[in-house]
Design an enzyme around this catalytic site. Structure first.
Site, PDB file in Angstrom:
ATOM      1  N   CYS A  88       0.817  -1.229   0.000  1.00  0.00           N
ATOM      2  CA  CYS A  88       0.000   0.000   0.000  1.00  0.00           C
ATOM      3  C   CYS A  88       0.845   1.271   0.000  1.00  0.00           C
ATOM      4  CB  CYS A  88      -0.928   0.006   1.201  1.00  0.00           C
ATOM      5  SG  CYS A  88      -1.958  -1.460   1.303  1.00  0.00           S
ATOM      6  N   HIS A 228      -3.288   6.818   3.103  1.00  0.00           N
ATOM      7  CA  HIS A 228      -3.730   5.615   2.398  1.00  0.00           C
ATOM      8  C   HIS A 228      -5.129   5.282   2.897  1.00  0.00           C
ATOM      9  CE1 HIS A 228      -4.240   1.609   1.082  1.00  0.00           C
ATOM     10  NE2 HIS A 228      -3.967   1.058   2.245  1.00  0.00           N
ATOM     11  N   ASN A 258     -10.229  -0.349   0.102  1.00  0.00           N
ATOM     12  CA  ASN A 258      -8.762  -0.258   0.128  1.00  0.00           C
ATOM     13  C   ASN A 258      -8.208  -0.715  -1.225  1.00  0.00           C
ATOM     14  OD1 ASN A 258      -6.030  -0.689   0.500  1.00  0.00           O
ATOM     15  ND2 ASN A 258      -6.239  -1.642   2.513  1.00  0.00           N
TER      16      ASN A 258
HETATM   17  N1  ACO Z   1     -18.335  -9.339   9.290  1.00  0.00           N
HETATM   18  C1  ACO Z   1     -18.759  -9.668  10.513  1.00  0.00           C
HETATM   19  N2  ACO Z   1     -17.911  -9.983  11.505  1.00  0.00           N
HETATM   20  C2  ACO Z   1     -16.603  -9.987  11.240  1.00  0.00           C
HETATM   21  C3  ACO Z   1     -16.091  -9.652   9.958  1.00  0.00           C
HETATM   22  C4  ACO Z   1     -17.025  -9.326   8.970  1.00  0.00           C
HETATM   23  N3  ACO Z   1     -16.652  -9.001   7.723  1.00  0.00           N
HETATM   24  N4  ACO Z   1     -14.750  -9.716  10.008  1.00  0.00           N
HETATM   25  C5  ACO Z   1     -14.413 -10.086  11.259  1.00  0.00           C
HETATM   26  N5  ACO Z   1     -15.522 -10.237  11.999  1.00  0.00           N
HETATM   27  C6  ACO Z   1     -15.658 -10.638  13.395  1.00  0.00           C
HETATM   28  C7  ACO Z   1     -14.444 -11.362  13.889  1.00  0.00           C
HETATM   29  O1  ACO Z   1     -14.513 -12.723  13.518  1.00  0.00           O
HETATM   30  C8  ACO Z   1     -14.577 -11.162  15.384  1.00  0.00           C
HETATM   31  O2  ACO Z   1     -15.496 -12.098  15.871  1.00  0.00           O
HETATM   32  P1  ACO Z   1     -15.198 -12.844  17.260  1.00  0.00           P
HETATM   33  O3  ACO Z   1     -15.110 -11.750  18.290  1.00  0.00           O
HETATM   34  O4  ACO Z   1     -16.381 -13.746  17.401  1.00  0.00           O
HETATM   35  O5  ACO Z   1     -13.889 -13.537  17.045  1.00  0.00           O
HETATM   36  C9  ACO Z   1     -15.197  -9.769  15.486  1.00  0.00           C
HETATM   37  O6  ACO Z   1     -15.744  -9.478  14.197  1.00  0.00           O
HETATM   38  C10 ACO Z   1     -14.223  -8.702  15.854  1.00  0.00           C
HETATM   39  O7  ACO Z   1     -13.034  -8.926  15.099  1.00  0.00           O
HETATM   40  P2  ACO Z   1     -11.860  -7.913  15.113  1.00  0.00           P
HETATM   41  O8  ACO Z   1     -10.757  -8.431  14.259  1.00  0.00           O
HETATM   42  O9  ACO Z   1     -11.542  -7.528  16.523  1.00  0.00           O
HETATM   43  O10 ACO Z   1     -12.558  -6.685  14.425  1.00  0.00           O
HETATM   44  P3  ACO Z   1     -11.988  -5.262  14.329  1.00  0.00           P
HETATM   45  O11 ACO Z   1     -12.859  -4.331  15.040  1.00  0.00           O
HETATM   46  O12 ACO Z   1     -10.522  -5.244  14.631  1.00  0.00           O
HETATM   47  O13 ACO Z   1     -12.159  -4.996  12.775  1.00  0.00           O
HETATM   48  C11 ACO Z   1     -10.788  -5.036  10.807  1.00  0.00           C
HETATM   49  C12 ACO Z   1     -11.541  -5.868  11.837  1.00  0.00           C
HETATM   50  C13 ACO Z   1     -11.784  -4.163  10.091  1.00  0.00           C
HETATM   51  C14 ACO Z   1     -10.130  -5.980   9.804  1.00  0.00           C
HETATM   52  C15 ACO Z   1      -9.742  -4.187  11.559  1.00  0.00           C
HETATM   53  O14 ACO Z   1      -8.927  -4.969  12.367  1.00  0.00           O
HETATM   54  C16 ACO Z   1      -8.893  -3.409  10.628  1.00  0.00           C
HETATM   55  O15 ACO Z   1      -9.332  -2.440  10.049  1.00  0.00           O
HETATM   56  N6  ACO Z   1      -7.618  -3.794  10.494  1.00  0.00           N
HETATM   57  C17 ACO Z   1      -6.736  -3.164   9.544  1.00  0.00           C
HETATM   58  C18 ACO Z   1      -6.820  -3.989   8.341  1.00  0.00           C
HETATM   59  C19 ACO Z   1      -6.579  -3.269   7.066  1.00  0.00           C
HETATM   60  O16 ACO Z   1      -7.064  -2.193   6.788  1.00  0.00           O
HETATM   61  N7  ACO Z   1      -5.843  -3.954   6.245  1.00  0.00           N
HETATM   62  C20 ACO Z   1      -5.616  -3.522   4.938  1.00  0.00           C
HETATM   63  C21 ACO Z   1      -4.272  -3.831   4.492  1.00  0.00           C
HETATM   64  S1  ACO Z   1      -3.101  -2.909   5.383  1.00  0.00           S
HETATM   65  C22 ACO Z   1      -3.390  -1.405   5.018  1.00  0.00           C
HETATM   66  O17 ACO Z   1      -3.881  -1.115   3.987  1.00  0.00           O
HETATM   67  C23 ACO Z   1      -3.027  -0.425   6.030  1.00  0.00           C
END
Ligand code: ACO
Length: 301
Positions: A88, A228, A258
């Site tokens: 990214c 980003h 993204n």
């Molecule tokens: N729909 C419903 N529930 C979901 C989904 C979904 N799509 N995805 C995950 N969950 C669930 C998980 O399984 C978890 O359930 P559990 O508690 O029963 O285990 C619950 O939601 C919470 O999961 P978390 O991982 O804690 O959710 P979080 O609030 O952290 O959000 C996310 C997840 C959106 C991926 C977040 O961690 C994030 O934004 N991370 C950065 C990722 C990113 O942007 N990556 C891109 C590449 S890197 C970059 O570009 C910077």
């Protein structure tokens, strides 16, 4: 396809819509269109381009580079063409390189493209990742300037110790395309979302502060912060960390998701077209991605 809801996706990521390529459409096709638009906007002929740099993690084929296909499509046969891969942060790595080539007199006109077809490496049965990514491309033309506009400062950094947190194990020579690759889903992005989130906020915040210091600017001098576009919560947390007012932060993640290396050039283009970024405005660009890689740039447009 997965157990999720529109409400979960909107509140956790900010994403409402995104674009996905059609069958037969590839990263170079998106990059070619963006390149032609940028050249037209800059009033530069393809024959005057010295270097084409294409930032991508989703190149059309193993080799040649995606930049080579763009060169062929736009008929920029006086240029050298190659890809860079910094996930990214790719567009900012490319900008640093382009700036160095121009400042040392090695090139006069550089076509810098960021483009991705992330839908091709997304596992649409994995709800942790499949709601995040979109396809797209953006491009910029860089040339020497005779006034104080242009790239004021750049910064790039990486930390290979953390590569496991965001990666795609397959499609390279380490894990060639055997049945094992497909059984273990190595052809898709794998991500530890929470860890990525924490590192992204810290690194992008630090990179934004550092670039102001390098360019001898304060936040009052900055007209727009373009991060980003990974996730609305990452963008908000980064802005909060560096205490920049919300009205100076550009957001379009709700429209495109993204798009990795494409996200910053798409945002720049949109900000220019909508008047958020005007001539002489100073923008701070900041990105974070797999590797980990991160970086920033201060640019007077
Ligand atoms: N729909 C419903 N529930 C979901 C989904 C979904 N799509 N995805 C995950 N969950 C669930 C998980 O399984 C978890 O359930 P559990 O508690 O029963 O285990 C619950 O939601 C919470 O999961 P978390 O991982 O804690 O959710 P979080 O609030 O952290 O959000 C996310 C997840 C959106 C991926 C977040 O961690 C994030 O934004 N991370 C950065 C990722 C990113 O942007 N990556 C891109 C590449 S890197 C970059 O570009 C910077």
């Amino acid at each position: 396809m997965v157990d999720t809801t529109d409400e979960w996706i909107r509140t956790r990521t900010g994403i409402e819509t995104r674009y996905i390529v059609e069958e037969g459409q590839n990263t170079s096709d998106l990059g070619t269109e963006a390149a032609l638009n940028a050249l037209k906007d800059a009033n530069v002929s393809p024959k005057d381009v010295d270097v084409i740099i294409f930032a991508t993690i989703t190149g059309d084929v193993g080799f040649p580079s995606t930049a080579i296909f763009v060169q062929k499509n736009i008929e920029a046969f006086n240029a050298s063409a190659f890809d860079i891969q910094a996930a990214c942060t790719g567009f900012l790595y490319g900008m640093e390189l382009a700036d160095a080539l121009i400042c040392t007199g090695r090139a006069k006109t550089i076509l810098l493209i960021g483009g991705e077809t992330l839908s091709r490496i997304t596992d649409f049965t994995d709800r942790n990742t499949c709601v995040l990514f979109g396809d797209g491309a953006g491009a910029a033309v860089l040339q020497p300037s005779d006034d104080d506009r242009g790239v004021l400062a750049t910064f790039t950094k990486s930390d290979g110790r953390l590569y496991e947190l965001l990666k795609m194990d397959g499609m390279g020579t380490k894990n060639p395309p055997t049945s094992r690759q497909y059984t273990e889903k190595m052809q898709y992005i794998q991500m530890e979302g929470r860890d990525v989130f924490k590192h992204a906020v810290t690194c992008m915040g630090d990179a934004a502060e550092l670039i102001l210091e390098k360019a001898n600017l304060t936040y009052d001098d900055v007209d727009l912060l373009i991060t980003h576009q990974a996730n609305i919560r990452i963008i908000d947390a980064t802005a909060k960390r560096i205490k920049i007012p919300a009205d100076k932060v550009y957001i379009n993640v709700h429209k495109y998701g993204n798009t990795s290396a494409a996200s910053i050039p798409i945002a720049i283009d949109e900000a220019r077209k909508t008047g958020r970024l005007q001539s002489d405005d100073v923008a701070v660009l900041v990105a974070f991605g797999g590797g980990f890689t991160w970086g920033s740039a201060a640019v007077r447009f």
